[in-house]
Design a protein around this motif. Structure first.
Motif, PDB file in Angstrom:
ATOM      1  N   ARG A   1       0.831  -1.208   0.000  1.00 41.80           N
ATOM      2  CA  ARG A   1       0.000   0.000   0.000  1.00 41.80           C
ATOM      3  C   ARG A   1       0.865   1.258   0.000  1.00 41.80           C
ATOM      4  O   ARG A   1       0.511   2.273  -0.622  1.00 41.80           O
ATOM      5  N   SER A   2       1.987   1.189   0.706  1.00 41.90           N
ATOM      6  CA  SER A   2       2.873   2.357   0.738  1.00 41.90           C
ATOM      7  C   SER A   2       3.469   2.635  -0.640  1.00 41.90           C
ATOM      8  O   SER A   2       3.626   3.798  -1.031  1.00 41.90           O
ATOM      9  N   TYR A   3       3.798   1.577  -1.371  1.00 46.19           N
ATOM     10  CA  TYR A   3       4.297   1.791  -2.734  1.00 46.19           C
ATOM     11  C   TYR A   3       3.191   2.342  -3.635  1.00 46.19           C
ATOM     12  O   TYR A   3       3.463   3.151  -4.538  1.00 46.19           O
ATOM     13  N   LEU A   4       1.960   1.938  -3.382  1.00 45.20           N
ATOM     14  CA  LEU A   4       0.851   2.532  -4.131  1.00 45.20           C
ATOM     15  C   LEU A   4       0.720   4.018  -3.809  1.00 45.20           C
ATOM     16  O   LEU A   4       0.405   4.827  -4.688  1.00 45.20           O
ATOM     17  N   ASP A   5       0.962   4.371  -2.540  1.00 42.65           N
ATOM     18  CA  ASP A   5       0.922   5.785  -2.161  1.00 42.65           C
ATOM     19  C   ASP A   5       1.996   6.584  -2.902  1.00 42.65           C
ATOM     20  O   ASP A   5       1.850   7.794  -3.112  1.00 42.65           O
TER      21      ASP A   5
ATOM     22  N   GLN B   1       3.134   1.397  -9.001  1.00 41.90           N
ATOM     23  CA  GLN B   1       2.292   0.209  -9.092  1.00 41.90           C
ATOM     24  C   GLN B   1       3.092  -1.063  -9.344  1.00 41.90           C
ATOM     25  O   GLN B   1       2.744  -2.128  -8.830  1.00 41.90           O
ATOM     26  N   ASP B   2       4.156  -0.970 -10.120  1.00 44.12           N
ATOM     27  CA  ASP B   2       4.953  -2.167 -10.415  1.00 44.12           C
ATOM     28  C   ASP B   2       5.580  -2.727  -9.138  1.00 44.12           C
ATOM     29  O   ASP B   2       5.555  -3.942  -8.897  1.00 44.12           O
ATOM     30  N   LYS B   3       6.149  -1.851  -8.336  1.00 50.06           N
ATOM     31  CA  LYS B   3       6.762  -2.294  -7.087  1.00 50.06           C
ATOM     32  C   LYS B   3       5.702  -2.823  -6.127  1.00 50.06           C
ATOM     33  O   LYS B   3       5.904  -3.848  -5.460  1.00 50.06           O
ATOM     34  N   ALA B   4       4.567  -2.138  -6.076  1.00 48.81           N
ATOM     35  CA  ALA B   4       3.482  -2.584  -5.199  1.00 48.81           C
ATOM     36  C   ALA B   4       3.012  -3.980  -5.588  1.00 48.81           C
ATOM     37  O   ALA B   4       2.807  -4.847  -4.729  1.00 48.81           O
ATOM     38  N   LYS B   5       2.856  -4.211  -6.881  1.00 48.56           N
ATOM     39  CA  LYS B   5       2.397  -5.519  -7.354  1.00 48.56           C
ATOM     40  C   LYS B   5       3.388  -6.613  -6.974  1.00 48.56           C
ATOM     41  O   LYS B   5       2.998  -7.700  -6.530  1.00 48.56           O
ATOM     42  N   ALA B   6       4.680  -6.330  -7.133  1.00 51.24           N
ATOM     43  CA  ALA B   6       5.706  -7.317  -6.782  1.00 51.24           C
ATOM     44  C   ALA B   6       5.679  -7.625  -5.285  1.00 51.24           C
ATOM     45  O   ALA B   6       5.799  -8.785  -4.870  1.00 51.24           O
ATOM     46  N   VAL B   7       5.499  -6.593  -4.473  1.00 47.96           N
ATOM     47  CA  VAL B   7       5.445  -6.785  -3.016  1.00 47.96           C
ATOM     48  C   VAL B   7       4.210  -7.588  -2.635  1.00 47.96           C
ATOM     49  O   VAL B   7       4.279  -8.505  -1.807  1.00 47.96           O
ATOM     50  N   PHE B   8       3.072  -7.265  -3.234  1.00 50.26           N
ATOM     51  CA  PHE B   8       1.842  -8.003  -2.945  1.00 50.26           C
ATOM     52  C   PHE B   8       1.994  -9.483  -3.308  1.00 50.26           C
ATOM     53  O   PHE B   8       1.566 -10.367  -2.554  1.00 50.26           O
TER      54      PHE B   8
END
Length: 209
Positions: free
Chosen positions: A169-173, A177-184
């Motif tokens: 969520r913090s990367y989405l903030d 989005q690419d980093k957020a997706k990888a973290v998720f």
């Protein structure tokens, strides 16, 4: 008309069935005894919320009068310090920090949070409040830095999945989005057959489409 005789053996077998039925039928599991220390933390937190609610609804507040949230956070944190290494201590950390998420208590929140060592199990309980403060500050990098320091010390897979949820969520903030997706995706794999893992998967699907 003659009735068929009832055999003595049949009666014995029937009685045996009734005797064994309680052993065969599923029984309710006994409830685990409630942790008295955690119960006391819950009691303190309830008192704190009631006191804060009275303060906020009061029409007799003096100019500049401070919310009792800081006072209660200190009381609950002191209880944590008196019971180190217990589930009650982790719960106390969660409750105390949640009381300090208001912007006016930011410095106290950060100072209190910084007393937690990276290996402290309380981190598993405080992600929501830390994330909330990072959003209040509009500083996702602060949260990311905190969490990346803690993750290597976190062994519980469900907790790691939850940590990944907030990290994503913090990367989405940050609009990454690419980093957020990888973290998720990594977080969901930590505990794939759990509620925590499913929660991460749902967030990934809803946020990174």
């Amino acid at each position: 008309m003659r009735t068929a005789p009832v055999s003595y053996r049949g009666i014995c077998l029937l009685g045996l069935v009734f005797l064994l039925a309680p052993l065969v039928l599923p029984q309710d599991k006994p409830k685990e005894p409630e942790d008295p220390q955690k119960k006391w933390v819950t009691h303190l937190a309830q008192q704190a919320r009631a006191d804060i609610r009275r303060f906020e609804q009061s029409k007799k507040k003096k100019p500049g009068e401070e919310s009792p949230a800081r006072k209660w956070a200190e009381i609950i944190w002191q209880y944590r310090l008196a019971h180190p290494g217990t589930p009650a201590a982790d719960e106390a950390a969660r409750e105390a920090l949640w009381l300090l998420i208001r912007p006016e208590f930011h410095s106290e929140f950060v100072a209190t949070l910084d007393t937690l060592k990276p290996e402290d199990s309380a981190w598993q309980r405080v992600f929501p409040s830390v994330y909330a403060v990072s959003r209040n500050k509009q500083d996702p990098d602060w949260f990311i830095q905190k969490l990346q320091a803690v993750l290597p010390h976190m062994k519980d897979k469900k907790a790691r999945a939850t940590a990944g949820l907030y990290l994503g969520r913090s990367y989405l903030d940050k609009k990454d989005q690419d980093k957020a997706k990888a973290v998720f995706e990594t977080a969901a794999q930590e505990a794939p057959d759990s509620e925590e893992g499913d929660n991460v998967g749902r967030n990934s699907s809803n946020s990174c489409t």
